[in-house]
Design a protein around this motif. Structure first.
Motif, PDB file in Angstrom:
ATOM      1  N   THR B 243       0.865  -1.180   0.000  1.00 25.09           N
ATOM      2  CA  THR B 243       0.000   0.000   0.000  1.00 25.09           C
ATOM      3  C   THR B 243       0.900   1.227   0.000  1.00 25.09           C
ATOM      4  N   PHE B 244       0.317   2.388  -0.199  1.00 20.50           N
ATOM      5  CA  PHE B 244       1.154   3.592  -0.388  1.00 20.50           C
ATOM      6  C   PHE B 244       0.306   4.840  -0.197  1.00 20.50           C
ATOM      7  N   SER B 263       5.212   7.498  -1.034  1.00 20.95           N
ATOM      8  CA  SER B 263       5.787   6.711   0.054  1.00 20.95           C
ATOM      9  C   SER B 263       4.978   5.418   0.122  1.00 20.95           C
ATOM     10  N   GLN B 265       4.567   1.143   1.448  1.00 17.57           N
ATOM     11  CA  GLN B 265       4.993  -0.014   2.232  1.00 17.57           C
ATOM     12  C   GLN B 265       5.392  -1.093   1.228  1.00 17.57           C
ATOM     13  N   THR B 274       6.941  -5.632   6.205  1.00 17.00           N
ATOM     14  CA  THR B 274       6.963  -4.514   5.259  1.00 17.00           C
ATOM     15  C   THR B 274       7.731  -3.353   5.886  1.00 17.00           C
ATOM     16  N   PHE B 276       8.692   1.111   5.028  1.00 18.93           N
ATOM     17  CA  PHE B 276       8.404   2.255   4.175  1.00 18.93           C
ATOM     18  C   PHE B 276       9.571   2.555   3.247  1.00 18.93           C
ATOM     19  N   GLY B 277       9.256   2.855   1.998  1.00 17.50           N
ATOM     20  CA  GLY B 277      10.278   3.257   1.048  1.00 17.50           C
ATOM     21  C   GLY B 277       9.695   4.260   0.065  1.00 17.50           C
ATOM     22  N   LEU B 278      10.595   4.964  -0.559  1.00 14.11           N
ATOM     23  CA  LEU B 278      10.222   5.964  -1.543  1.00 14.11           C
ATOM     24  C   LEU B 278      10.055   5.271  -2.898  1.00 14.11           C
ATOM     25  N   LEU B 328      -1.130  -6.107   5.213  1.00 14.13           N
ATOM     26  CA  LEU B 328      -1.685  -4.753   5.242  1.00 14.13           C
ATOM     27  C   LEU B 328      -2.089  -4.363   6.660  1.00 14.13           C
TER      28      LEU B 328
END
Lengths: 388, 328
Positions: B243-244, B263, B265, B274, B276-278, B328
């Motif tokens: 998701t993002f 941003s 997951q 999971t 967080f990443g760009l 999620l």
């Protein structure tokens, strides 16, 4: 509920504003505490112990604020303790205070929670970069927005549901003179046209940053029976926590929240929350958290929360009003926000909610708070009748 | 034992905290700006300096105005002190040896903490008479008194330079408080191994022995069971966006100088958590749940998080929802 009977015998609350420049931190907590004492008909010397809560010290840059606040809260020569469980702290602080009475240790406990966010910047305070940790790239809203997207995907909720909550809670705040945000002409169009911050969250879907404090006096059965005013009996209280991250964690509908609700309902004999409560004050800092917590708290089946919101059931004239005070979306002094939920629930069952009083049928209300990455939960059930 | 990384960590709110002081402390600070030391007489007759907002004995509120406000000093008596022989630059207000002292201004029943500039430790004792050295430019701060100076018998304290108020001058209602906390943080073994791996272009994970769950960027324990993630495994640098969100708020990430950005997951292949990443290398409107992505490594690898700069789509078919729905 285990232990001796406990009741809320006094409630006090500050006016919440972006910046309470007129008072120090001590003046802020004092304002709420004095009102709670006056409500309880007590003097400072009547209080046996003080329990205080707030969110991270970085917000105000005062380490161990309880030391500095001891004289403002009349705690000199008495037991005083501080509680911290992130955004849920106002709830857990209430519970720690109530348990001191339930355990038979004290007769009258003052509990206070506050935040004075104008002394720094909450976004900074919540996301100071740490060495070795993966950089946070999106701020607090950026943490929750993806979970909201996941909720929408799972449940099929249409995009306007969050905006409905944003309007409902701001309209409710218009009846609450102490609420921070008063937006008289709030409507769906205004929310839809507000700036898109973290898609799908728009500016008006998000809580403000507030200065404010909440206080309650918890009393034993003997104290409550002697009270001249109405009291709110505590029928159940529970806390649960879980790590922010673990394999296959349900981040949208966390197990800790479900377990906490199950526990507190069992204590209070709640079998159908939508029917058994007159109302609920629930920690909704982002509009979408109303439908998400409706499901987490068992007010409907999983996936149906948004339908309940859309139907108007949670509005002031619905069958199960949520956040009649305007909620976190209208006032958010983070450390106090949980106790505001607990205290507003108590005021409802006491019949003390003024222009936002709900009609009492079952005489019971739920207060809920959560914090961290949806990982700390605290809840209580209060009622206008003495628990069995 | 494995060498573990350490790093300096500073917490400092830019510009300092904006502290509102309330009317009582505000009046005390306004007095300092005027070159006067103000105190309050409590119900029991004691004279308290600095004033507190609440009576320490009874918790009664101290009113911000009234005839219980009195001026004390400027002469004072040292009640106790400690000698600072090696002042630290930037930490102490004087750059020469001085005493931290509790000083009771004449007319007060309590002492206030301040600094005494008296040259040497021999020049101060309990009972020493002192007087404030006021700054010429005063702002309503405890440091409006630069220091207290020894006062000889019969000697008159130097009066404060007259404070000339600006036309629009208001009572002091707030102060700015710079606070700086410096820490040395230790990464721990698991994090150090992970970061070293990044420096080699690898993503090191830790496997929990009983559940077989693999944590990429393991902190050394399985957060569910508390067991050590004792088995080291390499995780692939490809994965799926679970998701993002699209971020339109500027200034939240140095890695993403321009808004909007995404941003997300990300669930890496071979991992059970999971993070967080760009997301870059794709229009924000084309990012979606289930999209397959790959790490974009920096040209120059270092044992820190800058080695993976962002994730970008691989172009592979989307992952089936069943694969990531439990994440999620």
């Amino acid at each position: 509920m285990a232990g001796k009977r406990v009741a809320v015998v006094g409630v006090g609350q500050t006016v919440h504003r972006t910046a309470r420049k007129d008072v120090s931190m001590a003046g802020l907590v004092r304002e709420a505490a004095q009102e709670a004492l006056d409500d309880a008909g007590m003097a400072w010397s009547d209080i046996d112990a003080v329990v205080i809560g707030k969110a991270p010290d970085m917000f105000e840059g005062v380490a161990m604020p309880e030391l500095y606040l001891a004289d403002a809260l009349g705690a000199v020569g008495k037991p005083m303790m501080r509680v911290h469980t992130a955004g849920s702290v106002g709830g857990s602080t209430s519970i720690v205070a109530a348990k001191l009475v339930a355990a038979g240790l004290h007769e009258r406990v003052l509990t206070v929670a506050y935040e004075k966010q104008s002394e720094s910047n909450a976004t900074w305070g919540l996301s100071v970069p740490m060495p070795f940790a993966a950089p946070l790239v999106a701020g607090a809203g950026g943490y929750f927005a993806p979970l909201i997207r996941a909720y929408m995907y799972r449940s099929g909720a249409p995009r306007h549901i969050g905006h409905l909550v944003a309007v409902k809670d701001r309209r409710a705040a218009l009846r609450n003179p102490k609420a921070h945000l008063h937006i008289p002409d709030i409507d769906l169009k205004m929310v839809e046209e507000s700036f898109l911050l973290w898609d799908p969250l728009r500016y008006l879907d998000v809580c403000p940053s507030s200065d404010g404090a909440m206080a309650m006096v918890l009393g034993s059965e003997q104290v409550a029976d002697a009270s001249s005013g109405p009291v709110a009996w505590v029928h159940g209280m529970a806390m649960r926590s879980e790590p922010t991250m673990f394999a296959r964690r349900d981040q949208v509908n966390p197990q800790a929240g479900k377990d906490c609700a199950k526990d507190v309902y069992a204590q209070a004999g709640i079998t159908d929350p939508r029917r058994d409560f007159d109302c609920a004050e629930v920690y909704v800092p982002f509009s979408w958290y109303e439908p998400m917590w409706l499901e987490n708290l068992g007010f409907c089946a999983e996936g149906d929360g948004w339908k309940l919101t859309e139907s108007g059931a949670t509005g002031p004239d619905g069958d199960i009003p949520w956040n009649m005070s305007g909620g976190v979306l209208s006032s958010n002094p983070i450390g106090a926000s949980g106790m505001v939920r607990f205290g507003e629930a108590a005021q409802q069952v006491r019949g003390r909610s003024g222009d936002y009083q709900v009609e009492l049928k079952t005489g019971r209300a739920l207060g809920q708070a959560y914090g961290g990455g949806s990982q700390f939960f605290s809840m209580w059930v209060v009622g206008n009748q003495k628990p069995a | 034992m494995t060498d573990v990384f350490t790093a300096q960590h500073v917490i400092e709110y830019p510009g300092g905290y904006t502290r509102s002081v309330g009317p009582v402390i505000g009046r005390f600070l306004t007095g300092l700006r005027d070159g006067r030391i103000l105190a309050v007489r409590l119900a029991d007759g004691r004279v308290l300096v600095p004033p507190t907002e609440y009576d320490p004995a009874t918790s009664a509120a101290v009113a911000a105005d009234g005839d219980h406000w009195v001026e004390v000093g400027p002469r004072g008596t040292v009640q106790s002190f400690t000698w600072v022989s090696q002042p630290r630059k930037g930490k102490h207000s004087l750059d020469k040896p001085f005493a931290f002292a509790l000083i009771r201004p004449d007319g007060a029943d309590t002492a206030m903490l301040h600094v005494v500039d008296c040259g040497s430790a021999d020049a101060i004792r309990v009972g020493s008479r002192v007087a404030p050295k006021w700054r010429a430019e005063r702002t309503g701060s405890i440091t409006d008194i630069e220091a207290w100076l020894p006062l000889g018998d019969g000697e008159e304290p130097e009066p404060a330079a007259l404070h000339v108020p600006a036309d629009d001058e208001q009572p002091v209602t707030g102060i700015t408080v710079p606070i700086r906390l410096e820490y040395t943080l230790t990464a721990g073994i698991a994090t150090t191994r992970y970061l070293k791996g990044l420096g080699e272009g690898k993503i090191i994970g830790g496997r929990s022995p009983s559940s077989d769950d693999v944590y990429a960027a393991s902190r050394g324990t399985d957060p569910k069971s508390g067991e050590a993630t004792s088995v080291e495994v390499e995780v692939r640098d490809t994965g799926v966006i679970t998701t993002f969100c699209v971020v339109n708020v500027p200034g939240l990430s140095e890695l993403a100088p321009e808004i909007p950005y995404v941003s997300a997951q990300i669930l890496l292949d071979g991992a059970n958590n999971t993070f967080f990443g760009l997301i870059r290398g794709v229009a924000v409107d084309d990012v979606h749940m289930g999209q397959r992505v790959k790490a974009h490594w920096a040209d120059e690898l270092k044992p820190d998080h800058t080695s993976i700069q962002w994730f970008e789509p691989t172009g592979e078919p989307d992952a089936d929802y069943e694969i990531y729905k439990d994440y999620l």
